[in-house]
Structure formats: structure tokens, C-alpha cells
Enzyme design. Structure first.
Site, PDB file in Angstrom:
ATOM      1  N   ASP A  25       0.980  -1.054  -0.052  1.00  0.00           N
ATOM      2  CA  ASP A  25      -0.057  -0.044  -0.046  1.00  0.00           C
ATOM      3  C   ASP A  25       0.914   1.171   0.043  1.00  0.00           C
ATOM      4  OD1 ASP A  25      -3.025  -0.060   0.645  1.00  0.00           O
ATOM      5  OD2 ASP A  25      -2.158   2.178   0.993  1.00  0.00           O
ATOM      6  N   PHE A 142     -16.069 -10.970  -6.920  1.00  0.00           N
ATOM      7  CA  PHE A 142     -17.513 -11.167  -6.543  1.00  0.00           C
ATOM      8  C   PHE A 142     -17.694 -11.269  -5.087  1.00  0.00           C
ATOM      9  CE2 PHE A 142     -16.740 -13.136 -10.662  1.00  0.00           C
ATOM     10  CZ  PHE A 142     -17.540 -12.185 -11.575  1.00  0.00           C
ATOM     11  N   LEU A 143     -17.011 -10.277  -4.458  1.00  0.00           N
ATOM     12  CA  LEU A 143     -17.117 -10.252  -2.797  1.00  0.00           C
ATOM     13  C   LEU A 143     -18.178  -9.433  -2.336  1.00  0.00           C
ATOM     14  CD1 LEU A 143     -13.324  -9.953  -2.044  1.00  0.00           C
ATOM     15  CD2 LEU A 143     -14.775 -12.007  -2.738  1.00  0.00           C
ATOM     16  N   LEU A 240     -34.545 -10.442  -3.554  1.00  0.00           N
ATOM     17  CA  LEU A 240     -36.247  -9.827  -3.725  1.00  0.00           C
ATOM     18  C   LEU A 240     -36.626  -9.125  -2.445  1.00  0.00           C
ATOM     19  CD1 LEU A 240     -37.408 -13.065  -5.545  1.00  0.00           C
ATOM     20  CD2 LEU A 240     -36.845 -10.875  -6.506  1.00  0.00           C
ATOM     21  N   GLN A 241     -35.561  -8.639  -1.737  1.00  0.00           N
ATOM     22  CA  GLN A 241     -36.182  -7.762  -0.404  1.00  0.00           C
ATOM     23  C   GLN A 241     -36.351  -6.450  -0.601  1.00  0.00           C
ATOM     24  OE1 GLN A 241     -33.153  -9.815  -0.197  1.00  0.00           O
ATOM     25  NE2 GLN A 241     -34.673 -11.717   0.234  1.00  0.00           N
ATOM     26  N   CYS A 250     -20.041  -0.935  -4.811  1.00  0.00           N
ATOM     27  CA  CYS A 250     -20.043  -1.731  -6.006  1.00  0.00           C
ATOM     28  C   CYS A 250     -21.112  -1.290  -7.072  1.00  0.00           C
ATOM     29  CB  CYS A 250     -19.920  -3.103  -5.945  1.00  0.00           C
ATOM     30  SG  CYS A 250     -18.375  -3.380  -4.978  1.00  0.00           S
ATOM     31  N   LYS A 253     -21.812   2.190  -8.850  1.00  0.00           N
ATOM     32  CA  LYS A 253     -20.670   2.569  -9.631  1.00  0.00           C
ATOM     33  C   LYS A 253     -20.757   1.476 -10.987  1.00  0.00           C
ATOM     34  CE  LYS A 253     -16.538   1.233  -8.232  1.00  0.00           C
ATOM     35  NZ  LYS A 253     -15.705   0.606  -9.018  1.00  0.00           N
ATOM     36  N   ARG A 318     -20.201   4.436   2.102  1.00  0.00           N
ATOM     37  CA  ARG A 318     -20.159   4.747   0.699  1.00  0.00           C
ATOM     38  C   ARG A 318     -21.432   4.578  -0.006  1.00  0.00           C
ATOM     39  NH1 ARG A 318     -14.736   1.616  -1.395  1.00  0.00           N
ATOM     40  NH2 ARG A 318     -15.680   0.216   0.264  1.00  0.00           N
TER      41      ARG A 318
END
Length: 417
Positions: A25, A142-143, A240-241, A250, A253, A318
């Protein structure tokens, strides 16, 4: 490269599979904290994996991309791809990381896009690397926040996009021991799969909220309607909630980005624009509901809000639907007092209460906007006593409507007459 939600989870999970992982990082303070095992995000099981892998000397943290990449066989790019107002992705962080590691990479190394990137980004990375003797592969994540560790170690599928079959096989080998189908395709298809998956899930959520509006108009109960259609195997029960709208780092965006990608390619994806419009409309509808419970006007009224994060079991604010709605409430003159078990610093425009009961003190309306389970088990007699007016907007259909009405609350939910 990068130790955010995706990078840290990816690194810790690969280390738990037995690989030697170096996470890099550019934030020196963050690197030092991670070396001490201090996890900056709320993610179930992640702290345990990090601590175990550090102790086993399979996971380490360094400052700077080049330091991490110079001896690596595989380099995962997990850096931010912020979005512009027009929906396009900013690839400057990815390009900068690729340019930094290009000179130090070992021959035949594999550089892998894990960040969500526009279609064609493997070519962008190839140019930034400036190396013809390394491979660039797409391996989208796909988290789901709140269950990212489980999603990585027990995924529905692993998608690998590569021009080189040999490079794809090498990346697939990293996932040995993970019980999931591995799909190998070209880079453009892999990149499109990521966007299409999130846009489809966002579409389901907008559809549910649109049906909820119909249910309110005709006297149906959206919970029963969704249960009924969810038994259809072609539809399924997931996503479906009904709710106050969808958000997070995600879905908004990626949905906007796919619409922009389509536009750049010459296709007007007006259907997807409708999905986005329905979501904005939902924020307005929930704010309207709160105003009606307050007597028609929010000027000078106090609204208690339970839940500020975009969903439960994360501390991520976010693109939170809660904050979108709070902004609308404040524009109408409301004072907002919020509580969230994962939030310690008050977002702009919100007075943060120490607990759920304190948030209700003197409130004209209580709005439940994030589905934390603990909200279901609170003492609602105490809540009733604390409020100036016992009115509840249940934005997640989380609470027991009948029990609240017996206690004297005026109750409104989503899609429930």
C-alpha cells in the site's frame, strides 16, 4: 497492490490457502497498522485470517508496489477505480501501479486485474507495464461486504480472462482447494461478466422496490408477493427484499459504468438507466413516507435514524441509501439523530447518538434504514416512551408490525398496506 476491502481480503484468503503473500500500500500508517494485525475495516472473519497468516509468516505488508512485486510470480492489482460524474472509471491508480512495477517484474510474471475495471483494461495495463515478457489477466472479484471472506473461499464461480491459456492455468492453480467451477474466457468477457452481474442484481432490487410501490397502491403485501415469486426456480429468493434503495461501493458504480460502457460502444442502454432512476425515486419515496408520518412537513421536526451503513455487518458508508435519504430529510428542514452499531464518527448532517434509545429521545419519527438484527430485539415500550410521537418508518420491513401497532405505534413499511 492495495489493501482495501478487495486487496486485504484477497491477500489474507490466498495466504490462508498456503500461498506466500505480500500486500503493498502507499499509506505508511496503514501498512504499520496492518503489520500489527490491526484491521481497518469491519469484515467477518478477516481479522482471524490476517492474524493467523502473519503468525505463520505467509502474509506480510510493505510500503510501495515495487517492493512487493520484484520477486512475485503473481501480482494482483486491487487499487481504487473511482468514478467520474459521467460514469467513466478513473484508471490512473491502476496505470500508476502498473508503471511502478513494470521495471522490476520477473520475466513470465502474471499481473492480474482484481479491481473492477472497464472492458479493455487489460490492454491499458499491458501498455503501462511496458513489458512483452509478462502476462496480464483479468480475475474479477465477486465479494459482498460483510461476507467477503466466505465469498472468496466458497465462491459461486472463479472467472479468469486471459489471452494466454498457460497464464490462465497458472492463475487457476492459485485456487486449488476452493470448491467452485473455474471459468476461463477472454479478458473482455471476464470484465463484462463483473459489470453485468452487479447490474443484474441492482435490476432485481429496483424491480422489487417498484413492485412494492404497486403493492401499496393495490393493498398487497410485497413480502408475500416476493415470497410467492421467489419459489419459482427461474427467479429464486435472493435479492428480492424491498428496501429504502440500494447502494454501497459496487452496485451504483458498476451499474452506471456499464451504462457508460454501452454508450461508448454505441448502444443506448435505456433499460439500465431506468434501473438507476427507480433507485433515485425510491430514496424520494422513503423521504416522503417519513414526512407524512411527521404530519406532512419536516420543518423543525426531529427524525431518529437507526442504521447509517449501506447494509448490515459492514462499517461502509459509501453510497449508503440511509445517507441519501438523510440528505433529503435535511433539505426539508429536519434534524436527524442517527445510530449505527458500526459507526463511531458522525457523517455530515447527522447527530450521532450513543445508542438506539438515545437516538429516539424527543423524535417525531423513527426511520429504520439498515437491517441490523439487533434492532428487532430492542425494548419498544422504552422507544415509545422516549419519542415525542410514536411513528416508525420501517425501511427494511425488519420489525414486527403487529407488535408495534399493539404498543401504539403508527407504522409504515415498504410495500405493505
Amino acid at each position: 497492490m492495495g489493501t482495501g476491502y478487495v486487496g486485504l481480503t484477497t491477500g489474507a484468503c490466498f495466504a490462508s490457502l498456503g500461498h506466500n503473500v505480500i500486500c503493498a500500500d502507499i499509506d505508511e500508517q496503514k501498512v504499520e497498522s496492518l503489520r500489527r494485525g490491526e484491521i481497518p475495516i469491519l469484515e467477518d472473519g478477516l481479522d482471524r485470517l490476517v492474524h493467523e497468516s502473519i503468525t505463520a509468516e505467509r502474509l506480510s505488508f510493505v510500503l510501495g508496489a515495487a517492493t512487493a512485486a520484484e520477486q512475485a510470480e503473481f501480482v494482483y492489482l486491487c487499487v481504487p477505480t473511482p468514478q467520474g460524474e459521467d460514469g467513466s472509471a478513473d484508471l490512473s491508480y491502476i496505470e500508476a501501479a502498473a508503471a511502478e512495477i513494470g521495471p522490476v517484474l520477473q520475466p513470465d510474471a502474471v499481473v492480474i486485474n482484481k479491481s473492477t475495471v472497464p472492458v479493455g483494461s487489460t490492454r491499458v495495463v499491458e501498455r503501462a507495464l511496458g513489458r512483452s515478457d509478462v502476462h496480464v489477466v483479468s480475475n474479477p472479484e465477486f465479494l459482498r461486504e460483510g461476507s467477503a471472506v466466505s465469498d472468496f473461499l466458497k465462491p459461486d464461480r472463479v472467472v479468469i480472462g486471459a489471452d494466454s491459456q498457460a497464464a490462465a492455468i497458472r492463475v487457476a492453480g492459485l485456487y486449488v482447494g476452493i470448491p467452485a467451477p473455474i471459468m476461463v474466457t477472454d479478458p473482455a468477457s471476464a470484465e463484462t461478466i463483473k459489470y453485468a452481474a452487479n447490474a443484474f442484481l441492482a435490476t432485481k432490487l429496483s424491480f422489487v422496490n417498484a413492485v412494492a410501490a404497486i403493492c401499496e397502491a393495490v393493498g398487497a403485501d410485497v413480502n408475500d408477493v416476493m415470497l410467492g415469486i421467489g419459489y419459482d426456480k427461474r427467479i429464486g429468493q435472493e435479492f428480492l427484499q424491498p428496501g429504502p434503495g440500494w447502494g454501497g461501493s459496487c452496485f451504483p458504480k458498476d451499474t452506471r459504468a456499464l451504462a457508460r460502457i454501452a454508450e461508448d460502444a454505441g448502444y443506448d442502454f435505456f433499460f439500465l438507466k431506468g434501473v438507476l432512476d427507480v433507485n433515485e425515486e425510491q430514496f424520494d419515496r422513503v423521504a416522503d413516507k417519513i414526512a407524512r408520518l411527521a404530519g406532512g412537513s419536516l420543518e423543525g421536526k426531529t427524525v431518529a435514524v437507526w442504521g447509517l451503513t449501506f447494509k448490515a455487518r459492514t462499517d461502509d458508508l459509501r453510497e449508503s441509501p440511509s445517507l441519501e435519504i438523510i440528505g433529503r430529510l435535511r433539505e426539508r428542514g429536519a434534524r436527524v439523530i442517527g445510530y449505527d452499531p458500526a459507526v463511531e464518527v458522525a457523517p455530515a448532517g447527522v447527530e450521532l447518538a450513543g445508542d438506539a434509545y438515545a437516538a429516539c429521545d424527543g423524535a417525531d419519527v423513527l426511520a429504520v434504514l439498515t437491517e441490523w438484527d439487533e434492532f428487532k430485539w430492542l425494548d419498544f415500550d422504552k422507544v415509545h416512551e422516549a419519542m415525542a410521537s410514536p411513528c416508525i418508518l420501517d425501511g427494511r420491513n425488519l420489525l414486527d408490525r403487529s407488535a408495534l401497532k399493539r404498543r401504539g405505534f403508527t407504522y409504515d413499511g415498504i410495500g405493505r398496506s
